[in-house]
Design an enzyme around this catalytic site. Structure first.
Site, PDB file in Angstrom:
ATOM      1  N   LYS A 176      -6.327   6.968   9.896  1.00 26.92           N
ATOM      2  CA  LYS A 176      -5.262   5.983   9.880  1.00 26.92           C
ATOM      3  C   LYS A 176      -5.516   4.983   8.748  1.00 26.92           C
ATOM      4  O   LYS A 176      -6.666   4.575   8.532  1.00 26.92           O
ATOM      5  CB  LYS A 176      -5.284   5.262  11.227  1.00 26.92           C
ATOM      6  CG  LYS A 176      -4.111   4.380  11.433  1.00 26.92           C
ATOM      7  CD  LYS A 176      -4.111   3.843  12.845  1.00 26.92           C
ATOM      8  CE  LYS A 176      -2.994   2.916  13.021  1.00 26.92           C
ATOM      9  NZ  LYS A 176      -2.860   1.664  12.713  1.00 26.92           N
ATOM     10  N   HIS A 212      -1.126  -1.523  17.120  1.00 24.48           N
ATOM     11  CA  HIS A 212      -2.239  -2.222  16.468  1.00 24.48           C
ATOM     12  C   HIS A 212      -3.558  -2.121  17.216  1.00 24.48           C
ATOM     13  O   HIS A 212      -4.592  -2.558  16.712  1.00 24.48           O
ATOM     14  CB  HIS A 212      -1.869  -3.690  16.233  1.00 24.48           C
ATOM     15  CG  HIS A 212      -0.760  -3.841  15.254  1.00 24.48           C
ATOM     16  ND1 HIS A 212       0.571  -3.822  15.640  1.00 24.48           N
ATOM     17  CD2 HIS A 212      -0.777  -3.950  13.916  1.00 24.48           C
ATOM     18  CE1 HIS A 212       1.321  -3.942  14.553  1.00 24.48           C
ATOM     19  NE2 HIS A 212       0.530  -4.011  13.503  1.00 24.48           N
ATOM     20  N   HIS A 269       4.089   1.482   2.163  1.00 25.39           N
ATOM     21  CA  HIS A 269       5.246   0.749   1.641  1.00 25.39           C
ATOM     22  C   HIS A 269       5.835   1.491   0.434  1.00 25.39           C
ATOM     23  O   HIS A 269       7.042   1.575   0.264  1.00 25.39           O
ATOM     24  CB  HIS A 269       4.854  -0.663   1.201  1.00 25.39           C
ATOM     25  CG  HIS A 269       4.150  -1.446   2.274  1.00 25.39           C
ATOM     26  ND1 HIS A 269       2.972  -2.106   2.050  1.00 25.39           N
ATOM     27  CD2 HIS A 269       4.451  -1.655   3.571  1.00 25.39           C
ATOM     28  CE1 HIS A 269       2.579  -2.695   3.161  1.00 25.39           C
ATOM     29  NE2 HIS A 269       3.467  -2.436   4.105  1.00 25.39           N
ATOM     30  N   CYS A 309       2.626  -8.930  21.009  1.00 19.95           N
ATOM     31  CA  CYS A 309       1.697  -8.499  19.952  1.00 19.95           C
ATOM     32  C   CYS A 309       2.124  -9.179  18.659  1.00 19.95           C
ATOM     33  O   CYS A 309       3.250  -8.989  18.203  1.00 19.95           O
ATOM     34  CB  CYS A 309       1.712  -6.987  19.774  1.00 19.95           C
ATOM     35  SG  CYS A 309       0.810  -6.496  18.278  1.00 19.95           S
ATOM     36  N   CYS A 342       3.085  -6.729  15.745  1.00 19.58           N
ATOM     37  CA  CYS A 342       4.444  -6.165  15.772  1.00 19.58           C
ATOM     38  C   CYS A 342       5.502  -7.250  15.810  1.00 19.58           C
ATOM     39  O   CYS A 342       6.680  -6.947  15.647  1.00 19.58           O
ATOM     40  CB  CYS A 342       4.662  -5.319  17.019  1.00 19.58           C
ATOM     41  SG  CYS A 342       3.546  -3.953  17.185  1.00 19.58           S
ATOM     42  N   CYS A 349      -1.957  -3.324  22.335  1.00 18.31           N
ATOM     43  CA  CYS A 349      -0.737  -2.882  21.676  1.00 18.31           C
ATOM     44  C   CYS A 349      -0.895  -1.416  21.245  1.00 18.31           C
ATOM     45  O   CYS A 349      -1.916  -1.058  20.656  1.00 18.31           O
ATOM     46  CB  CYS A 349      -0.491  -3.763  20.450  1.00 18.31           C
ATOM     47  SG  CYS A 349       0.586  -3.001  19.252  1.00 18.31           S
ATOM     48  N   LYS A 356      -7.180  -1.562   7.033  1.00 18.87           N
ATOM     49  CA  LYS A 356      -7.976  -2.392   6.148  1.00 18.87           C
ATOM     50  C   LYS A 356      -9.412  -2.468   6.657  1.00 18.87           C
ATOM     51  O   LYS A 356     -10.363  -2.355   5.895  1.00 18.87           O
ATOM     52  CB  LYS A 356      -7.368  -3.790   6.121  1.00 18.87           C
ATOM     53  CG  LYS A 356      -7.576  -4.494   4.815  1.00 18.87           C
ATOM     54  CD  LYS A 356      -6.803  -5.781   4.832  1.00 18.87           C
ATOM     55  CE  LYS A 356      -7.204  -6.637   3.664  1.00 18.87           C
ATOM     56  NZ  LYS A 356      -6.638  -7.963   3.770  1.00 18.87           N
ATOM     57  N   HIS A 388       0.840  -1.203   0.000  1.00 15.91           N
ATOM     58  CA  HIS A 388       0.000   0.000   0.000  1.00 15.91           C
ATOM     59  C   HIS A 388       0.875   1.253   0.000  1.00 15.91           C
ATOM     60  O   HIS A 388       2.103   1.172  -0.051  1.00 15.91           O
ATOM     61  CB  HIS A 388      -0.995  -0.032   1.160  1.00 15.91           C
ATOM     62  CG  HIS A 388      -0.380  -0.061   2.535  1.00 15.91           C
ATOM     63  ND1 HIS A 388       0.439   0.928   3.014  1.00 15.91           N
ATOM     64  CD2 HIS A 388      -0.487  -0.979   3.541  1.00 15.91           C
ATOM     65  CE1 HIS A 388       0.814   0.646   4.246  1.00 15.91           C
ATOM     66  NE2 HIS A 388       0.274  -0.526   4.591  1.00 15.91           N
TER      67      HIS A 388
END
Ligand code: MSP
Length: 609
Positions: free
Chosen positions: A289, A147, A22, A127, A130, A144, A292, A19
């Site tokens: 943020k 996340h 990246h 987590c 991570c 976490c 998905k 995405h």
């Protein structure tokens, strides 16, 4: 003299298609690599995927595939994405590559033989997102911090790395090499945490087997970060000739792993340390943020599809936010830059000048004293910016040169005077601009080169004047504009302002008032924003969020009068509805902000007209 330049991106988890986040690091790495290639440096650019770990194993299980099969299906998506964005890396490494596995085993054995790895038992809060353990203190509402999902209480036999032993050496490193952790604002946080003391780090697992086996105990697989970080060494070219890396580009969330674990691992095995780690900010999408589950992911095909031009994607991501800061992505913002900057400024210059040259011709000789529009100084100025990773400012600078050329054509009325020497000067400047732009928008630069006579992309070529014999024809538009209707109204106003062509009609749509700041508060979880409660006279009370915290203490704003835009579409910011904006001046690099404050005797609610 030819210098080596080794740049890396993080290796991405191939648990889904790539995405925008990246793509961002990878595009910046590509621009830096290309800039260094222009300069004739010996460049090596490494990217790849982080194939191992529990997260991947779980994702594979969900779709009924073996982990290897699962990642083998997704890795091509990364390679395709990078190809679509014209990213030219030297190696795409995977942690499942044989040479990498071999190196990790060697390194584990080395650290073990040196007494830096020992057997113990680990109990902790883990987590999966991570692939890391947290302490109670790190958690937010028991979840976490990254996340936002519950951590697992895990207990297992584990090998530990003696991280605690490296505290002093790490602190010395940060002191001796002040740029090791960049940008500056990320450094202190790491130093403070390291000063608090380092616990030994669990580096193996027995609860799953998707990883590299420890050479000294086959029951255990290696912790994913020990495995992953060593990619930079195993992928450093033949015989690791490019090590140490000149720059590791990473996102801010993985700063700790790269600036604490990584140098400590390297110290343990006696390898040189990378020269610098640069942690950039995060992109949000429409101010939210990227996630998905909330439908806020934007993949590479969608990104390119917005304008239909891959260079617009590269350009937007590189220019829209200072490298290091967080940024917000929206389709509108990208379309506006595509239309106003790429199509109107660069595209028009190229098609106008190529058309004029076709009609009028060029002549280099007649006016020898005419200064060149762009010279080596510009190259050197951009080089300094690129050495500091200021990619956005480099593009600002190049676009100021484009403005200069457009203004030159306009002021000299070349289409009327038909002055061939002046036309030659602009053609030559366009050649130089195309070379300067090549690291950022290579496809466009290569198109420009084909229109004006073809040239290589190198620093040497920058010094060679435009060929007067080249057959130059009016070019097709470099960028096809996206229809304005596709842009929502609020952004359109900003866009029009950006292009300096605000008609009275546009301007008069804004309702701008004097307001008084009645209350000013911090917003939990926001480093930059204040929440301001305003009195706007006849319009009543309003709330806005403004990014003023780094620039103003509260008492310098409280009770003061400001200029307020009252009829902008409200926006949700950190869960608060921001009902407009205030007027402030911002310096080019966002280092200074100054709020415009009217005199105290003007009444609240007064209109600015
Ligand atoms: N596999 C590890 C990295 C190991 S490096 C030895 C990893 N992978 S990741 O796929 O989860 O994330 C890779 C990178 O993407 C990180 O640098 C992260 O900061 C970046 N981004 C993920 N989402 C992002 C945004 N929304 N914006 C910008 N970058 C973000 O971590």
């Amino acid at each position: 003299m030819e210098k080596k330049f080794y740049v890396t991106t993080p290796i991405y988890y191939p648990n889904d298609v790539p995405h925008i986040g990246h793509a961002y690091t990878t595009i910046v790495a590509d621009a830096l690599a290309r800039w260094n290639r222009l300069k004739g440096n010996k460049v090596y650019f490494l990217t790849g995927t982080d194939d191992h770990g529990k997260k991947i194993a779980e994702a594979a299980e969900k779709v009924g595939k073996s982990p290897k099969e699962f990642v083998d299906n997704l890795v091509p998506k990364f390679k395709e994405a990078w190809k679509k964005l014209n990213i030219e890396y030297d190696r795409f490494i995977r942690t499942t590559d044989k040479d990498h596995e071999k190196l990790v085993k060697e390194m584990l054995q080395k650290a073990y033989d040196r007494g830096d790895i020992y057997l113990g038992e680990y109990e902790g809060l883990y987590c999966i997102g991570c692939e890391a353990y947290y302490t109670e203190k790190d958690l937010v509402d028991g979840c976490c911090p990254i996340h936002k999902r519950p951590v697992e209480n895990v207990k297992e036999e584990s090998y530990f790395f003696r991280l605690s032993k490296y505290q002093k050496r790490l602190l010395d490193l940060y002191k001796k090499n002040p740029k090791f952790i960049s940008p500056k604002n990320r450094k202190q946080e790491v130093i403070n945490r390291v000063k608090e003391g380092l616990k030994d780090l669990s580096i193996s697992r027995t609860s799953f087997d998707w990883g590299i086996q420890l050479p000294f105990n086959k029951k255990h697989v290696c912790y994913v970060w020990f495995d992953a970080l060593f990619n930079y060494l195993s992928g450093a070219g033949k015989n690791r000739e490019f090590w140490p890396a000149d720059i590791h580009l990473i996102g801010k969330d993985i700063t700790w792993f790269h600036t604490v674990y990584w140098p400590a691992f390297l110290m343990s095995v006696g390898e040189d340390l990378p020269k610098q780690v640069f942690a950039h900010g995060w992109w949000t999408f429409d101010k939210e943020k990227i996630s998905k589950s909330r439908g806020k992911v934007i993949n590479i095909d969608e990104l390119i599809g917005i304008t239909g031009n891959k260079d617009s994607v590269r350009y937007f991501l590189l220019r829209a936010t200072p490298f290091g800061d967080d940024g917000d992505f929206s389709n509108d913002a990208m379309i506006i830059r595509h239309n106003n900057e790429l199509a109107n400024k660069l595209g028009n210059l190229v098609s106008r000048v190529s058309g004029l040259i076709e009609k009028i011709g060029i002549d280099k000789e007649k006016n020898k004293k005419m200064s060149r529009l762009i010279d080596e100084k510009s190259f050197n100025e951009i080089d300094i910016l690129m050495k500091n990773f200021e990619v956005d400012k480099s593009l600002n600078k190049i676009f100021s040169l484009i403005d200069k050329c457009n203004e030159y054509v306009q002021k000299r009325r070349i289409w009327e005077t038909k002055n061939k020497t002046e036309l030659y000067a602009v053609g030559d400047a366009i050649k130089k601009i195309s070379i300067l732009l090549w690291p950022f928008i290579p496809e466009t630069s290569e198109k420009i080169a084909r229109i004006f006579g073809d040239w290589e992309f190198s620093g040497k070529e920058f010094e060679i004047p435009l060929d007067t014999e080249a057959k130059i024809r009016k070019s097709e538009p470099l960028f096809v504009k996206v229809e304005e209707e596709k842009i929502n109204k609020e952004e359109k106003i900003i866009g029009v302002m950006d292009s300096k062509e605000v008609g009275f009609d546009e301007w008069s749509k804004l309702d701008i008032r004097v307001a008084k700041v009645e209350k000013i508060e911090d917003i939990p979880g926001a480093d930059k924003l204040y929440k301001l409660s305003l009195d706007v006279g006849e319009l009543g009370k309003r709330t806005i969020c403004a990014g003023l915290k780094p620039f103003y203490p509260k008492d310098k704003i409280l009770g003061r009068k400001i200029i307020y835009f009252s009829n902008l579409k409200p926006r949700m910011m950190k869960g608060i509805e921001s009902q407009g904006m205030l007027l402030a001046a911002t310096s080019d690099n966002h280092s200074k902000v100054s709020i415009l404050m009217p005199s105290e005797d003007i009444e609240v609610g007064s209109r600015i007209s």
